[in-house]
Design a protein around this motif. Structure first.
Motif, PDB file in Angstrom:
ATOM      1  N   THR A  43     -16.156  24.508  79.564  1.00  0.00           N
ATOM      2  CA  THR A  43     -16.891  24.471  78.305  1.00  0.00           C
ATOM      3  C   THR A  43     -17.894  23.337  78.249  1.00  0.00           C
ATOM      4  O   THR A  43     -18.821  23.382  77.476  1.00  0.00           O
ATOM      5  CB  THR A  43     -15.925  24.340  77.116  1.00  0.00           C
ATOM      6  OG1 THR A  43     -15.186  23.136  77.268  1.00  0.00           O
ATOM      7  CG2 THR A  43     -14.992  25.523  77.027  1.00  0.00           C
ATOM      8  N   LYS A  44     -17.673  22.288  79.011  1.00  0.00           N
ATOM      9  CA  LYS A  44     -18.562  21.127  79.065  1.00  0.00           C
ATOM     10  C   LYS A  44     -18.654  20.377  77.739  1.00  0.00           C
ATOM     11  O   LYS A  44     -19.600  19.653  77.507  1.00  0.00           O
ATOM     12  CB  LYS A  44     -19.983  21.525  79.501  1.00  0.00           C
ATOM     13  CG  LYS A  44     -20.069  22.219  80.824  1.00  0.00           C
ATOM     14  CD  LYS A  44     -19.850  21.254  81.944  1.00  0.00           C
ATOM     15  CE  LYS A  44     -20.089  21.958  83.261  1.00  0.00           C
ATOM     16  NZ  LYS A  44     -19.465  21.347  84.356  1.00  0.00           N
ATOM     17  N   ASP A  45     -17.678  20.541  76.863  1.00  0.00           N
ATOM     18  CA  ASP A  45     -17.764  19.821  75.592  1.00  0.00           C
ATOM     19  C   ASP A  45     -16.939  18.545  75.562  1.00  0.00           C
ATOM     20  O   ASP A  45     -17.100  17.733  74.673  1.00  0.00           O
ATOM     21  CB  ASP A  45     -17.404  20.723  74.414  1.00  0.00           C
ATOM     22  CG  ASP A  45     -15.964  21.199  74.439  1.00  0.00           C
ATOM     23  OD1 ASP A  45     -15.234  20.891  75.397  1.00  0.00           O
ATOM     24  OD2 ASP A  45     -15.571  21.891  73.493  1.00  0.00           O
ATOM     25  N   CYS A  46     -16.077  18.321  76.540  1.00  0.00           N
ATOM     26  CA  CYS A  46     -15.274  17.097  76.649  1.00  0.00           C
ATOM     27  C   CYS A  46     -14.734  16.662  75.293  1.00  0.00           C
ATOM     28  O   CYS A  46     -15.012  15.571  74.802  1.00  0.00           O
ATOM     29  CB  CYS A  46     -16.075  15.971  77.297  1.00  0.00           C
ATOM     30  SG  CYS A  46     -16.507  16.283  79.013  1.00  0.00           S
ATOM     31  N   ASP A  47     -13.971  17.502  74.673  1.00  0.00           N
ATOM     32  CA  ASP A  47     -13.413  17.276  73.340  1.00  0.00           C
ATOM     33  C   ASP A  47     -12.207  16.338  73.433  1.00  0.00           C
ATOM     34  O   ASP A  47     -11.126  16.747  73.824  1.00  0.00           O
ATOM     35  CB  ASP A  47     -13.021  18.631  72.740  1.00  0.00           C
ATOM     36  CG  ASP A  47     -12.531  18.543  71.320  1.00  0.00           C
ATOM     37  OD1 ASP A  47     -12.253  17.431  70.838  1.00  0.00           O
ATOM     38  OD2 ASP A  47     -12.417  19.602  70.677  1.00  0.00           O
ATOM     39  N   LEU A  87     -12.004  21.793  79.996  1.00  0.00           N
ATOM     40  CA  LEU A  87     -12.763  21.187  78.901  1.00  0.00           C
ATOM     41  C   LEU A  87     -13.996  20.421  79.382  1.00  0.00           C
ATOM     42  O   LEU A  87     -14.691  19.813  78.572  1.00  0.00           O
ATOM     43  CB  LEU A  87     -11.863  20.260  78.080  1.00  0.00           C
ATOM     44  CG  LEU A  87     -10.799  20.965  77.254  1.00  0.00           C
ATOM     45  CD1 LEU A  87      -9.863  19.953  76.608  1.00  0.00           C
ATOM     46  CD2 LEU A  87     -11.444  21.855  76.196  1.00  0.00           C
TER      47      LEU A  87
END
Length: 147
Positions: A43-47, A87
């Motif tokens: 997702t590349k959102d590094c939540d 993630l």
């Protein structure tokens, strides 16, 4: 109501990944197992909030169903590797050993850059890395050996 359902769905998904890792550990070698755990897309959102929640659920599952008497670091690191990569965190999986009075001791952990990734405590620094994945990131990891 949807938040509660989402929470329980996440708990179930974490439990299934823990179970999958345990089964694959009996069937595959480590490099093949890690390849299987690599998500197809990230997702590349590094939540940070989501990964913290996932770490808590992984730790709870492994506390309820421990891997072995010495600890859960190996399956914990493999499961967290899978979720962190999914993630978008470019984590590196490591295994290491150190010499003890009674023999050799082993440990598994994740790093993000040169820092431990959700590792409880600094004891990982006392292990000499014997395996890293992906291996091209291993040279970026600074290890302190007490052997």
């Amino acid at each position: 109501m949807l938040a509660v359902i989402g929470k329980y769905w996440m708990v179930l998904c974490v439990g299934l990944v823990v179970l999958r890792v345990r089964l694959l550990l009996r069937l595959d070698g480590l490099p093949a197992l890690i390849e299987r755990l690599n998500p197809g897309s990230v997702t590349k959102d590094c939540d940070d909030g989501r990964i913290k929640t996932l770490v808590g659920y992984v730790d709870r599952w492994l506390k309820l169903f421990p891997y072995n008497k010495k600890g859960n670091c190996f399956p914990r690191s493999l499961v967290l590797y899978r979720f962190a990569r999914q993630l978008g965190y470019p984590v590196v999986f490591h295994c290491g050993i150190r010499k003890e009075a009674w023999g050799l001791d082993g440990h598994a952990w994740l790093t993000l850059g040169s820092e431990a990734f959700y590792e409880p405590g600094p004891h990982w620094q006392r292990f000499t890395v014997t395996f890293s994945y992906p291996s091209n990131s291993a040279r970026d990891v600074r290890q302190i050996s007490v052997m």
